[in-house]
Design a protein around this motif. Structure first.
Motif, PDB file in Angstrom:
ATOM      1  N   GLY A 104       0.770  -1.069  -0.049  1.00 50.43           N
ATOM      2  CA  GLY A 104       0.030   0.044   0.005  1.00 50.43           C
ATOM      3  C   GLY A 104       0.716   1.250   0.103  1.00 50.43           C
ATOM      4  O   GLY A 104       0.161   2.384   0.105  1.00 50.43           O
ATOM      5  N   ARG A 105       2.156   1.075  -0.239  1.00 49.74           N
ATOM      6  CA  ARG A 105       3.095   2.385  -0.150  1.00 49.74           C
ATOM      7  C   ARG A 105       3.785   2.472  -1.666  1.00 49.74           C
ATOM      8  O   ARG A 105       3.006   2.413  -2.658  1.00 49.74           O
ATOM      9  N   GLY A 106       5.139   2.175  -1.456  1.00 48.60           N
ATOM     10  CA  GLY A 106       5.895   2.311  -2.761  1.00 48.60           C
ATOM     11  C   GLY A 106       6.098   0.984  -3.425  1.00 48.60           C
ATOM     12  O   GLY A 106       6.644   0.433  -4.682  1.00 48.60           O
ATOM     13  N   GLY A 107       5.755   0.025  -2.955  1.00 46.11           N
ATOM     14  CA  GLY A 107       5.788  -1.631  -3.326  1.00 46.11           C
ATOM     15  C   GLY A 107       7.183  -2.001  -2.921  1.00 46.11           C
ATOM     16  O   GLY A 107       7.838  -1.551  -2.089  1.00 46.11           O
ATOM     17  N   ALA A 108       7.562  -2.934  -3.685  1.00 44.32           N
ATOM     18  CA  ALA A 108       8.965  -3.491  -3.689  1.00 44.32           C
ATOM     19  C   ALA A 108       9.896  -3.495  -4.810  1.00 44.32           C
ATOM     20  O   ALA A 108      10.982  -4.133  -4.735  1.00 44.32           O
TER      21      ALA A 108
END
Length: 211
Positions: A81-85
């Protein structure tokens, strides 16, 4: 037909046996230290003290043609839910991790501080930021204490070494669990982490050029 199937099964078992015997002897160290120098793989890094005596240590690294300041923003915004991986999102999301790798800096996620908790999907482990040293070290630990994941930035002239270290304990793993980790989880982790490190490298180098 049955003879052919039996022969194929035997060949499959033989191939699996050869792989099981070969990987620990010839390939495991390369898998667990992809991109890292001998000194990097053997050095003590921030976060090591959080999990003494792990059953697995993987140290992987990449050279980024950019300063630490161009890498750091991508690290602190990682997460579900943020910048991913920055790896294979479709694989991550097969496990419900809600990973969507960003191609831009997300200002709302740049304020990460020690003690913040990042979930990995709705049912995945919750990772707590234990060390947040801007442009130097970012270390997470799972709330059960069995996983420490550190990112270290080491400037080298006009480039930066980005080092990722995973320390994992598996106190409840039996012989079968250890075998699955050895032959499946370890190689799979290389595929995903290699893509992640190269994804951060590409984004950071692009940011450095723009900046």
């Amino acid at each position: 037909m049955n003879t052919v199937l039996k022969s194929s099964a035997r060949m499959g078992l033989l191939a699996a046996g050869i792989a099981a015997a070969t990987y620990p002897l010839l390939l495991r160290r390369r898998c667990l230290t992809w991109g890292a120098t001998h000194d990097e793989a053997g050095s003590v890094l921030p976060g090591d003290e959080l999990l003494p005596g792990p059953c697995l240590v993987a140290t992987r690294a990449v050279t980024v043609d950019a300063p630490p300041g161009a890498i750091w923003p991508w690290l602190v915004q990682m997460g579900s839910g943020r910048g991913g991986a920055y790896t294979y999102d479709w694989i991550e999301n097969l496990f419900g991790l809600d990973m969507h790798s960003a191609d831009e800096i997300l200002p709302q996620f740049q304020g990460l501080k020690a003690g913040d908790v990042l979930p990995l999907g709705a049912t995945g482990p919750r990772m707590r930021a234990q060390v947040v040293e801007a442009q130097q070290a970012l270390v997470f630990q799972s709330e059960d204490g069995n996983w420490v994941w550190a990112f270290i930035l080491r400037p080298e002239g006009e480039t930066t070494r980005l080092i990722s270290r995973n320390r994992i304990a598996a106190p409840d793993a039996g012989p079968l669990g250890r075998l699955v980790t050895l032959l499946i989880m370890e190689p799979d982790s290389l595929i995903m982490e290699r893509k992640m490190l190269l994804g951060i490298k590409e984004r950071a180098e692009r940011l450095a050029r723009i900046g």
